[in-house]
Structures are given as structure tokens and as C-alpha cells.
Scaffold this motif. Sequence first.
Motif, PDB file in Angstrom:
ATOM      1  N   CYS A   1       0.826  -1.205   0.000  1.00 33.06           N
ATOM      2  CA  CYS A   1       0.000   0.000   0.000  1.00 33.06           C
ATOM      3  C   CYS A   1       0.864   1.261   0.000  1.00 33.06           C
ATOM      4  O   CYS A   1       0.443   2.302  -0.499  1.00 33.06           O
TER       5      CYS A   1
ATOM      6  N   CYS B   1       1.304   2.676  -3.366  1.00 35.47           N
ATOM      7  CA  CYS B   1       0.057   2.608  -4.133  1.00 35.47           C
ATOM      8  C   CYS B   1      -0.861   3.766  -3.750  1.00 35.47           C
ATOM      9  O   CYS B   1      -0.719   4.863  -4.253  1.00 35.47           O
ATOM     10  N   GLY B   2      -1.799   3.518  -2.852  1.00 32.36           N
ATOM     11  CA  GLY B   2      -2.735   4.574  -2.436  1.00 32.36           C
ATOM     12  C   GLY B   2      -3.942   4.695  -3.342  1.00 32.36           C
ATOM     13  O   GLY B   2      -4.721   5.635  -3.203  1.00 32.36           O
TER      14      GLY B   2
ATOM     15  N   CYS C   1      -6.797   3.103  -3.433  1.00 25.05           N
ATOM     16  CA  CYS C   1      -8.088   3.128  -2.730  1.00 25.05           C
ATOM     17  C   CYS C   1      -8.251   4.427  -1.942  1.00 25.05           C
ATOM     18  O   CYS C   1      -9.379   4.852  -1.678  1.00 25.05           O
TER      19      CYS C   1
ATOM     20  N   PHE D   1      -9.989  -3.093   4.484  1.00 21.88           N
ATOM     21  CA  PHE D   1      -9.754  -3.298   3.050  1.00 21.88           C
ATOM     22  C   PHE D   1      -8.436  -4.069   2.890  1.00 21.88           C
ATOM     23  O   PHE D   1      -7.364  -3.515   3.116  1.00 21.88           O
TER      24      PHE D   1
ATOM     25  N   CYS E   1      -7.968  -4.215  -5.665  1.00 27.06           N
ATOM     26  CA  CYS E   1      -6.796  -3.331  -5.733  1.00 27.06           C
ATOM     27  C   CYS E   1      -6.384  -3.138  -7.187  1.00 27.06           C
ATOM     28  O   CYS E   1      -6.107  -2.018  -7.621  1.00 27.06           O
TER      29      CYS E   1
HETATM   30  S1  SF4 Z   1      -5.569  -0.344  -3.579  1.00 23.26           S
HETATM   31 FE1  SF4 Z   1      -4.831  -2.156  -2.439  1.00 23.26          FE
HETATM   32  S2  SF4 Z   1      -2.592  -2.067  -2.560  1.00 23.26           S
HETATM   33 FE2  SF4 Z   1      -3.379  -0.038  -3.118  1.00 23.26          FE
HETATM   34  S3  SF4 Z   1      -3.349   1.118  -1.193  1.00 23.26           S
HETATM   35 FE3  SF4 Z   1      -5.396   0.215  -1.401  1.00 23.26          FE
HETATM   36  S4  SF4 Z   1      -5.297  -1.751  -0.287  1.00 23.26           S
HETATM   37 FE4  SF4 Z   1      -3.193  -1.067  -0.649  1.00 23.26          FE
END
Ligand code: SF4
Length: 126
Positions: free
Chosen positions: A26, A29-30, A32, A100, A113
Motif C-alpha cells: 500500500c 500505491c494509495g 483506494c 480493506f 486493488c
Molecule cells: S488499492 Fe490495495 S494495494 Fe493499493 S493502497 Fe489500497 S489496499 Fe493497498
Amino acid sequence: MSKAQTSIKTEDGRVFYDMAVADNPCFACGACCYHYRVSFYHGELDSQPGGFVPADLTSPVTPFLACMRGTENGHSRCIALQDNGQCSIYARRPSTCREFPAYTTDGDANPECNRLRKIYGLPLRK
Ligand code: SF4
Ligand code: SF4
């Protein structure tokens, strides 16, 4: 379940997920944190007895619900998401974020994701 991801079942039957900083996908990423309205019961705010989410980073939704500021309408960045992709309040993030999972119980990347990552032009996770 991924080795990196641990789960905790709460007294009210919810499941919260956590990961060590070093193995946390995560933090690069970020997606979500850009996509949803991140709302939760207002009792989680640190302005309430026993609350922990910084209230000054949130907006009211209803008398009993708050959301992370910036996510009020969805498709917009949570105020706690830093430029390096890390959550600035990871240890104090709301239950919505804790529920999540980045991985399925089989240890694969959560398909949701990857659906979000695709929307934001990020490479798919395995
Ligand atoms: S979309 Fe998935 S991998 Fe990306 S920040 Fe959210 S929970 Fe983490
Ligand atoms: S509080 Fe942290 S984990 Fe939750 S949406 Fe905001 S940046 Fe993401």
C-alpha cells in the motif's frame, strides 16, 4: 493470506488487516485512498472518548458518520495520503481502511486493488 498481511478479528465480528511497513504494498500505491469516500462511525474520532482518528483530518457526513477529508465525494485524494504513497496516520487510520485487504486469503493481490490501480494507471500487482 500473504505472509506480509495479518488479520485481527474484532469483538463485533469485523476483520481488520495490518502489515509491516517494510512489506506493505500500500505504501507504493494509495489507489483506494483516491477512490472511495472513506467514511466511518464518528466514535472513532479522537475528539470522542476512546477515539483515535485525528478529527482535524476529517469532515462530518451525518451526525454519526465522519469521512477522511478530501474523500467526501469519492474520486479524490484523502488528506492523509502523502506524496510518497504512504498514509501519514497509518497507526491511527479508520476502520474503513483497516477492513480493506491488500491480499486475498490465498495470498494473491486483492482483485479490487488491481481494478483501482488500472483506473489510476498503476501496474497490476501479483
Ligand atoms: S488499492 Fe490495495 S494495494 Fe493499493 S493502497 Fe489500497 S489496499 Fe493497498
Ligand atoms: S486514512 Fe490513510 S489508509 Fe485511509 S484512505 Fe486516508 S491515506 Fe488511505
